[in-house]
Design an enzyme around this catalytic site. Sequence first.
Site, PDB file in Angstrom:
ATOM      1  N   ASP A   1      -0.304   5.093   1.223  1.00  0.00           N
ATOM      2  CA  ASP A   1      -0.286   6.159   2.202  1.00  0.00           C
ATOM      3  C   ASP A   1       0.109   5.177   3.269  1.00  0.00           C
ATOM      4  O   ASP A   1      -1.156   4.129   3.544  1.00  0.00           O
ATOM      5  CB  ASP A   1      -1.514   6.985   2.059  1.00  0.00           C
ATOM      6  CG  ASP A   1      -1.377   8.130   0.223  1.00  0.00           C
ATOM      7  OD1 ASP A   1      -0.744   8.586   0.464  1.00  0.00           O
ATOM      8  OD2 ASP A   1      -2.143   7.341   0.104  1.00  0.00           O
TER       9      ASP A   1
ATOM     10  N   ASP B   1       0.559  -0.830   0.486  1.00  0.00           N
ATOM     11  CA  ASP B   1      -0.276   0.376  -0.020  1.00  0.00           C
ATOM     12  C   ASP B   1       1.041   0.891  -0.100  1.00  0.00           C
ATOM     13  O   ASP B   1       2.306   1.292  -0.280  1.00  0.00           O
ATOM     14  CB  ASP B   1      -0.867   0.340   1.327  1.00  0.00           C
ATOM     15  CG  ASP B   1      -1.899   1.688   1.737  1.00  0.00           C
ATOM     16  OD1 ASP B   1      -2.619   1.595   0.575  1.00  0.00           O
ATOM     17  OD2 ASP B   1      -2.005   2.593   2.463  1.00  0.00           O
TER      18      ASP B   1
END
Length: 236
Positions: free
Chosen positions: A16, A14
């Site tokens: 953020d 991922d």
Amino acid sequence: MTPSHARPPLIVFDLDGTLLDTHTDLVESLNHTIAALGLDPVSYDDLTHLVGHGARVMIERACRLRGHPLESDALPALVERFVAHYAGNMPGRTEPYPGLVAAMDRLKSARYRLAVCTNKMESLALGLLEKLDLVRYFDAITGGDSFTVRKPDARHLTGTIERAGGDITRSVMIGDSINDIAVARNAGVPSIAVPFGYSDVPVSNLDPDMIITHYDELTPELVERLLREYAVKVAV
């Protein structure tokens, strides 16, 4: 033909709250956006309830948090305002989490493939990683608009794995939120959670297959152990 167990793994991150600490710049761009509506700014403490589904949902949630539900026709202009501010200020104060670059160097030295699977717009994710000179590490970078679906839909992760030239039986998802752990579960891929991101609950509550607290722990040996343990788990 190379046996699947001998192929180098693919690590899918991922963005953020997992690869990058983006909270300051997200909050600043979000507050710039909702200021157009005369709304009070949000804070870092609010961010865990707002991120994870892309800019559109983040803006909707921020407005709802401030008691200002939006009509759908008001969103496009606000998203445009957010994107312009965020892209225009990259990389801002965003930086990789401690130990990340060294971990990626270790994995690349072991011939691992790396990819990014984020609900952030692909253009923003790519632009941010370019500004930070990190694009060179990744075999694929996909965003919330790269496919017709997004996390936690399994097809976002499986599509990313395919673009990166990976093998789903030799892939691992690393993330900080329910979307990341859920997309891994939905795709039949083992997950690693990191606790320093933006989850609004302790990541242990998300039932990942493994938790690491620092990227110093992310080694080829750890990944191979996780893949072996996961294979046994799903075979039972």
